[in-house]
Structures are given as structure tokens and as C-alpha cells.
Design a protein around this motif. Structure first.
Motif, PDB file in Angstrom:
ATOM      1  N   MET A   1      87.576 110.845   3.252  1.00 18.99           N
ATOM      2  CA  MET A   1      86.712 109.866   3.810  1.00 18.99           C
ATOM      3  C   MET A   1      86.973 108.325   3.436  1.00 18.99           C
ATOM      4  O   MET A   1      87.079 107.440   4.244  1.00 18.99           O
ATOM      5  CB  MET A   1      85.377 110.405   3.600  1.00 18.99           C
ATOM      6  CG  MET A   1      84.320 109.474   4.446  1.00 18.99           C
ATOM      7  SD  MET A   1      83.909 109.961   5.992  1.00 18.99           S
ATOM      8  CE  MET A   1      82.288 109.228   6.338  1.00 18.99           C
ATOM      9  N   VAL A   2      87.376 108.134   2.207  1.00 18.65           N
ATOM     10  CA  VAL A   2      87.500 106.907   1.649  1.00 18.65           C
ATOM     11  C   VAL A   2      88.845 106.303   2.232  1.00 18.65           C
ATOM     12  O   VAL A   2      89.025 105.187   2.607  1.00 18.65           O
ATOM     13  CB  VAL A   2      87.829 106.874  -0.052  1.00 18.65           C
ATOM     14  CG1 VAL A   2      88.151 105.771  -0.613  1.00 18.65           C
ATOM     15  CG2 VAL A   2      86.191 107.425  -0.539  1.00 18.65           C
TER      16      VAL A   2
ATOM     17  N   GLU B   1      88.401 105.339   5.745  1.00 19.37           N
ATOM     18  CA  GLU B   1      87.564 104.071   5.714  1.00 19.37           C
ATOM     19  C   GLU B   1      88.596 102.698   5.480  1.00 19.37           C
ATOM     20  O   GLU B   1      88.639 101.557   6.013  1.00 19.37           O
ATOM     21  CB  GLU B   1      86.307 103.963   4.726  1.00 19.37           C
ATOM     22  CG  GLU B   1      85.533 102.585   4.825  1.00 19.37           C
ATOM     23  CD  GLU B   1      84.287 102.751   5.451  1.00 19.37           C
ATOM     24  OE1 GLU B   1      83.419 101.857   5.926  1.00 19.37           O
ATOM     25  OE2 GLU B   1      84.123 103.820   6.423  1.00 19.37           O
TER      26      GLU B   1
ATOM     27  N   ASP C   1      80.555 100.976   4.850  1.00 17.92           N
ATOM     28  CA  ASP C   1      79.359 101.515   4.344  1.00 17.92           C
ATOM     29  C   ASP C   1      79.568 102.715   3.425  1.00 17.92           C
ATOM     30  O   ASP C   1      79.098 103.540   2.739  1.00 17.92           O
ATOM     31  CB  ASP C   1      78.454 102.294   5.454  1.00 17.92           C
ATOM     32  CG  ASP C   1      79.182 103.294   6.412  1.00 17.92           C
ATOM     33  OD1 ASP C   1      80.525 103.458   6.144  1.00 17.92           O
ATOM     34  OD2 ASP C   1      78.903 103.636   7.410  1.00 17.92           O
ATOM     35  N   ASN C   2      80.739 102.839   3.257  1.00 15.68           N
ATOM     36  CA  ASN C   2      81.444 103.695   2.064  1.00 15.68           C
ATOM     37  C   ASN C   2      81.610 103.384   0.620  1.00 15.68           C
ATOM     38  O   ASN C   2      82.438 102.485   0.366  1.00 15.68           O
ATOM     39  CB  ASN C   2      82.821 104.429   2.578  1.00 15.68           C
ATOM     40  CG  ASN C   2      83.175 105.577   1.694  1.00 15.68           C
ATOM     41  OD1 ASN C   2      83.445 105.153   0.583  1.00 15.68           O
ATOM     42  ND2 ASN C   2      83.591 106.515   2.326  1.00 15.68           N
TER      43      ASN C   2
ATOM     44  N   ALA D   1      84.784 103.310  -1.098  1.00 17.91           N
ATOM     45  CA  ALA D   1      85.768 102.462  -0.441  1.00 17.91           C
ATOM     46  C   ALA D   1      85.586 100.898  -1.131  1.00 17.91           C
ATOM     47  O   ALA D   1      86.404 100.369  -1.472  1.00 17.91           O
ATOM     48  CB  ALA D   1      85.893 102.457   0.980  1.00 17.91           C
TER      49      ALA D   1
ATOM     50  N   HIS E   1      78.550  95.564   0.920  1.00 18.49           N
ATOM     51  CA  HIS E   1      78.144  96.831   1.409  1.00 18.49           C
ATOM     52  C   HIS E   1      77.079  96.952   2.372  1.00 18.49           C
ATOM     53  O   HIS E   1      76.436  96.100   2.679  1.00 18.49           O
ATOM     54  CB  HIS E   1      77.242  97.663   0.292  1.00 18.49           C
ATOM     55  CG  HIS E   1      76.580  98.988   0.553  1.00 18.49           C
ATOM     56  ND1 HIS E   1      75.636  99.376   0.522  1.00 18.49           N
ATOM     57  CD2 HIS E   1      77.605 100.087   1.126  1.00 18.49           C
ATOM     58  CE1 HIS E   1      75.144 100.471   1.068  1.00 18.49           C
ATOM     59  NE2 HIS E   1      76.314 101.111   1.281  1.00 18.49           N
TER      60      HIS E   1
ATOM     61  N   ALA F   1      74.378 102.571   5.952  1.00 16.47           N
ATOM     62  CA  ALA F   1      74.928 103.444   7.284  1.00 16.47           C
ATOM     63  C   ALA F   1      74.097 103.103   8.042  1.00 16.47           C
ATOM     64  O   ALA F   1      72.856 102.899   8.065  1.00 16.47           O
ATOM     65  CB  ALA F   1      74.767 105.051   6.762  1.00 16.47           C
TER      66      ALA F   1
ATOM     67  N   ASP G   1      82.960 103.843  15.552  1.00 18.82           N
ATOM     68  CA  ASP G   1      83.080 105.360  15.326  1.00 18.82           C
ATOM     69  C   ASP G   1      83.865 105.825  16.480  1.00 18.82           C
ATOM     70  O   ASP G   1      84.734 106.655  16.091  1.00 18.82           O
ATOM     71  CB  ASP G   1      81.842 106.053  14.869  1.00 18.82           C
ATOM     72  CG  ASP G   1      81.228 105.738  13.446  1.00 18.82           C
ATOM     73  OD1 ASP G   1      81.666 105.028  12.788  1.00 18.82           O
ATOM     74  OD2 ASP G   1      79.977 106.083  13.394  1.00 18.82           O
TER      75      ASP G   1
END
Length: 139
Positions: A1-2, A5, A30-31, A34, A82, A85, A96
Motif C-alpha cells: 500500500m505504501v 501511494e 492519507d497514508n 508514505a 497529511h 482519509a 481512487d
């Protein structure tokens, strides 16, 4: 996932820097994993996500995250913040969807030749929805 992103950040920045060289850019992610790496890179760090291979790719190309690391460290006016989400935000939902479209293309489920036609349609639809929502909020 990182890694996903971070790749998205790289591909977005690449286009922005090509179209608007020298302009300040704020990137919202939002990660948190990352974001931590991006901040480390800005401070000269070279750690990569676990398992990410930094060897040269075909035709001697640098890996995308190595290039992103260089952007982070050496680009003045580039900031990373940041963003909580944001499910339900039309622009996030479009991002997305576009990312999923790219993955479907990579896996051969959507012809690559369709991408240039589909991306502007999806992006303009999301932008129109965002503007309608903003106008409703204003009254």
C-alpha cells in the motif's frame, strides 16, 4: 500500500513538474507510512519501503521511488502534508477510480489505448461533481 501511494505521488509530481516547473507544490497523502518516508527523504534519508528493489530497471531506468526520493530531497517549494482519509470526497473517489483504472490496464483488463480517452472523462466528471457539491454548501 505504501509503495502504491508513493508511486501515485511520483507520477503526479512528474506531470506537474513538466507542466509547471519551479512552482511550489503541496502534496496531500492519507497514508502515514508514505508520508513518513517522504519527510525522511526531504531530510536526506534513503530508506525505501520494505522489499522495494532499487536496482536499475529495463533500459537502465531508475526505479520510480528512487526518482521520487530525489524529487523530495532536491525540489525547493515541495511540501508533503497529511490528509485524513477522505472517503466520499468526489476528487478522492476519482483519484481512487483512476488508480484502479491504471491497475486494470496493467493487468490487461482495459486496453492501454483506452486510457487517454477515459481519464479526461472521469476527471472532468469528478471535478463537475465536486463543484456542484461546493456550490450546494455555499447555499
Amino acid at each position: 500500500m505504501v509503495v502504491t501511494e508513493l508511486r501515485a505521488v511520483y507520477w503526479g509530481l512528474r506531470r506537474i513538474f513538466a507542466a509547471h516547473p519551479g512552482r511550489p507544490v503541496e502534496v496531500r497523502v492519507d497514508n502515514l507510512g508514505a508520508l513518513a518516508l517522504l519527510h525522511e527523504w526531504q531530510n536526506g534519508g534513503d530508506r525505501m519501503p520494505d522489499g522495494y528493489e532499487t536496482r536499475l530497471r529495463s533500459q537502465g531506468r531508475r526505479p520510480s521511488l528512487v526518482k521520487l526520493q530525489m524529487y523530495a530531497e532536491y525540489t525547493p517549494g515541495l511540501t508533503f502534508v497529511h490528509e485524513k482519509a477522505h472517503v466520499g470526497n468526489p476528487l478522492n473517489e476519482a483519484a481512487d477510480s483512476l488508480a484502479k483504472l491504471g491497475l486494470r490496464s496493467l493487468h490487461g483488463r482495459v486496453p492501454v489505448t483506452e486510457i487517454p480517452r477515459l481519464v479526461p472523462l472521469w476527471a472532468s466528471g469528478a471535478l463537475a461533481e465536486y463543484r456542484r457539491g461546493r456550490d450546494r454548501e455555499r447555499g
